[in-house]
Design a protein around this motif. Sequence first.
Motif, PDB file in Angstrom:
ATOM      1  N   ILE A 161      36.894  75.074 -30.468  1.00  0.00           N
ATOM      2  CA  ILE A 161      35.492  74.996 -30.054  1.00  0.00           C
ATOM      3  C   ILE A 161      34.704  76.141 -30.689  1.00  0.00           C
ATOM      4  N   LEU A 162      33.665  75.801 -31.440  1.00  0.00           N
ATOM      5  CA  LEU A 162      32.819  76.800 -32.072  1.00  0.00           C
ATOM      6  C   LEU A 162      31.693  77.216 -31.118  1.00  0.00           C
ATOM      7  N   TRP A 163      31.274  78.484 -31.264  1.00  0.00           N
ATOM      8  CA  TRP A 163      30.155  78.961 -30.448  1.00  0.00           C
ATOM      9  C   TRP A 163      28.898  78.137 -30.705  1.00  0.00           C
ATOM     10  N   SER A 164      28.620  77.846 -31.967  1.00  0.00           N
ATOM     11  CA  SER A 164      27.406  77.090 -32.303  1.00  0.00           C
ATOM     12  C   SER A 164      27.438  75.694 -31.700  1.00  0.00           C
ATOM     13  N   ASP A 165      28.601  75.061 -31.757  1.00  0.00           N
ATOM     14  CA  ASP A 165      28.767  73.724 -31.205  1.00  0.00           C
ATOM     15  C   ASP A 165      28.558  73.734 -29.691  1.00  0.00           C
ATOM     16  N   MET A 166      29.118  74.757 -29.037  1.00  0.00           N
ATOM     17  CA  MET A 166      29.032  74.828 -27.579  1.00  0.00           C
ATOM     18  C   MET A 166      27.621  75.191 -27.105  1.00  0.00           C
ATOM     19  N   ILE A 167      27.048  76.278 -27.642  1.00  0.00           N
ATOM     20  CA  ILE A 167      25.739  76.735 -27.183  1.00  0.00           C
ATOM     21  C   ILE A 167      24.651  75.709 -27.504  1.00  0.00           C
ATOM     22  N   GLY A 168      24.690  75.169 -28.726  1.00  0.00           N
ATOM     23  CA  GLY A 168      23.685  74.189 -29.126  1.00  0.00           C
ATOM     24  C   GLY A 168      23.698  72.950 -28.259  1.00  0.00           C
ATOM     25  N   ASN A 169      24.888  72.476 -27.909  1.00  0.00           N
ATOM     26  CA  ASN A 169      24.989  71.269 -27.099  1.00  0.00           C
ATOM     27  C   ASN A 169      24.651  71.510 -25.639  1.00  0.00           C
ATOM     28  N   VAL A 170      24.948  72.715 -25.129  1.00  0.00           N
ATOM     29  CA  VAL A 170      24.536  73.037 -23.760  1.00  0.00           C
ATOM     30  C   VAL A 170      23.011  73.037 -23.676  1.00  0.00           C
ATOM     31  N   MET A 171      22.359  73.602 -24.702  1.00  0.00           N
ATOM     32  CA  MET A 171      20.898  73.563 -24.759  1.00  0.00           C
ATOM     33  C   MET A 171      20.396  72.124 -24.866  1.00  0.00           C
TER      34      MET A 171
ATOM     35  N   LEU B 271      21.889  69.460 -23.627  1.00  0.00           N
ATOM     36  CA  LEU B 271      22.026  68.866 -22.298  1.00  0.00           C
ATOM     37  C   LEU B 271      20.870  69.284 -21.395  1.00  0.00           C
ATOM     38  N   LEU B 272      20.514  70.559 -21.479  1.00  0.00           N
ATOM     39  CA  LEU B 272      19.390  71.065 -20.690  1.00  0.00           C
ATOM     40  C   LEU B 272      18.105  70.342 -21.085  1.00  0.00           C
ATOM     41  N   ALA B 273      17.917  70.145 -22.391  1.00  0.00           N
ATOM     42  CA  ALA B 273      16.721  69.448 -22.866  1.00  0.00           C
ATOM     43  C   ALA B 273      16.667  68.018 -22.336  1.00  0.00           C
ATOM     44  N   LEU B 274      17.823  67.338 -22.326  1.00  0.00           N
ATOM     45  CA  LEU B 274      17.851  65.960 -21.837  1.00  0.00           C
ATOM     46  C   LEU B 274      17.542  65.906 -20.348  1.00  0.00           C
ATOM     47  N   ALA B 275      18.099  66.856 -19.595  1.00  0.00           N
ATOM     48  CA  ALA B 275      17.838  66.909 -18.158  1.00  0.00           C
ATOM     49  C   ALA B 275      16.357  67.183 -17.882  1.00  0.00           C
ATOM     50  N   LEU B 276      15.751  68.084 -18.663  1.00  0.00           N
ATOM     51  CA  LEU B 276      14.330  68.380 -18.503  1.00  0.00           C
ATOM     52  C   LEU B 276      13.474  67.178 -18.888  1.00  0.00           C
ATOM     53  N   GLY B 277      13.929  66.422 -19.909  1.00  0.00           N
ATOM     54  CA  GLY B 277      13.214  65.210 -20.289  1.00  0.00           C
ATOM     55  C   GLY B 277      13.248  64.175 -19.180  1.00  0.00           C
ATOM     56  N   TRP B 278      14.383  64.077 -18.522  1.00  0.00           N
ATOM     57  CA  TRP B 278      14.503  63.145 -17.388  1.00  0.00           C
ATOM     58  C   TRP B 278      13.523  63.529 -16.290  1.00  0.00           C
ATOM     59  N   ARG B 279      13.345  64.851 -16.093  1.00  0.00           N
ATOM     60  CA  ARG B 279      12.418  65.350 -15.074  1.00  0.00           C
ATOM     61  C   ARG B 279      10.969  65.321 -15.556  1.00  0.00           C
ATOM     62  N   ARG B 280      10.767  64.881 -16.794  1.00  0.00           N
ATOM     63  CA  ARG B 280       9.442  64.824 -17.423  1.00  0.00           C
ATOM     64  C   ARG B 280       8.792  66.195 -17.498  1.00  0.00           C
ATOM     65  N   SER B 281       9.613  67.220 -17.708  1.00  0.00           N
ATOM     66  CA  SER B 281       9.121  68.585 -17.850  1.00  0.00           C
ATOM     67  C   SER B 281       8.804  68.867 -19.310  1.00  0.00           C
ATOM     68  N   ILE B 282       7.679  69.514 -19.564  1.00  0.00           N
ATOM     69  CA  ILE B 282       7.284  69.832 -20.933  1.00  0.00           C
ATOM     70  C   ILE B 282       8.250  70.821 -21.585  1.00  0.00           C
ATOM     71  N   TRP B 283       9.060  71.513 -20.766  1.00  0.00           N
ATOM     72  CA  TRP B 283      10.017  72.478 -21.313  1.00  0.00           C
ATOM     73  C   TRP B 283      11.186  71.794 -22.017  1.00  0.00           C
ATOM     74  N   THR B 284      11.252  70.468 -21.952  1.00  0.00           N
ATOM     75  CA  THR B 284      12.279  69.751 -22.712  1.00  0.00           C
ATOM     76  C   THR B 284      12.144  70.013 -24.201  1.00  0.00           C
ATOM     77  N   TRP B 285      10.895  70.203 -24.679  1.00  0.00           N
ATOM     78  CA  TRP B 285      10.672  70.368 -26.120  1.00  0.00           C
ATOM     79  C   TRP B 285      11.124  71.726 -26.644  1.00  0.00           C
ATOM     80  N   PRO B 286      10.800  72.856 -25.983  1.00  0.00           N
ATOM     81  CA  PRO B 286      11.369  74.133 -26.450  1.00  0.00           C
ATOM     82  C   PRO B 286      12.897  74.140 -26.402  1.00  0.00           C
ATOM     83  N   ALA B 287      13.469  73.502 -25.376  1.00  0.00           N
ATOM     84  CA  ALA B 287      14.933  73.445 -25.277  1.00  0.00           C
ATOM     85  C   ALA B 287      15.516  72.642 -26.439  1.00  0.00           C
ATOM     86  N   GLN B 288      14.862  71.531 -26.810  1.00  0.00           N
ATOM     87  CA  GLN B 288      15.329  70.733 -27.946  1.00  0.00           C
ATOM     88  C   GLN B 288      15.191  71.518 -29.245  1.00  0.00           C
ATOM     89  N   PHE B 289      14.109  72.283 -29.368  1.00  0.00           N
ATOM     90  CA  PHE B 289      13.889  73.091 -30.561  1.00  0.00           C
ATOM     91  C   PHE B 289      15.033  74.097 -30.744  1.00  0.00           C
TER      92      PHE B 289
END
Length: 217
Positions: free
Chosen positions: A19-29, A31-49
């Motif tokens: 498991i690479l750090w980049s693979d793990m950290i990027g994908n955790v972010m 997941l957070l972006a997807l969860a924020l998108g589900w909540r219709r939070s505008i913070w989904t976009w910075p998380a995706q970025f």
Amino acid sequence: MSTVSWLNSEAFTAFGQHILWSDMIGNVMGLLALALGWRRSIWTWPAQFLSGLILIAAYSSAHLSGGVGKQLLVIVVALWGWRQWQRGKRQAQDGSVAIRFGSWRERGLLIGGTALGTLAVGGLFVAVPDLSWNPWPDAYIFVGTLAAMVAQARGLVEFWFAWLLVDVVGVPLAFSGGLAFSGFVYVIYLALVLWGMRDWWLRSRRAGAMALEGAAA
């Protein structure tokens, strides 16, 4: 050690997979972006970025050019989506982003654009083998991600269906490319996508029913 070198170093080993750090950290972010998108939070976009920025390192290490291109698209569309949601063109009365089903024309454009885009990008990957070791799935994920994010930025329920179709191909491709954490996360994505799809579907139906009641009154 540079930041990129550290990101592409091994974090730990699980079930025989490195498991690479980049693979793990990027994908955790991600997941957070997807969860924020589900909540219709505008913070989904910075998380995706941020997710896209970090995952560029992961896909570069696996020599998946389509994956790198996908993350570049994620970064660009995340900036565009942030702007779209901030402008408030589709804001509901409670301040959250309004959602709806796309028209048949919008659905046709998404499907047709995805098909043509996959053919074009896949053809490029086949013509230049160094760009991707698995051209057609790589191209499909590249273009499908763009279609999903554009649909999300427009507040379309169909964006969940697009993500679902991307995940179906993304799981085996990530494992075969040596990005084990991405493969595991894609499985979690599937569950979140199904959950989010149900939530947006119900919300859009309620919004439609309320609009009809208002028109009747």
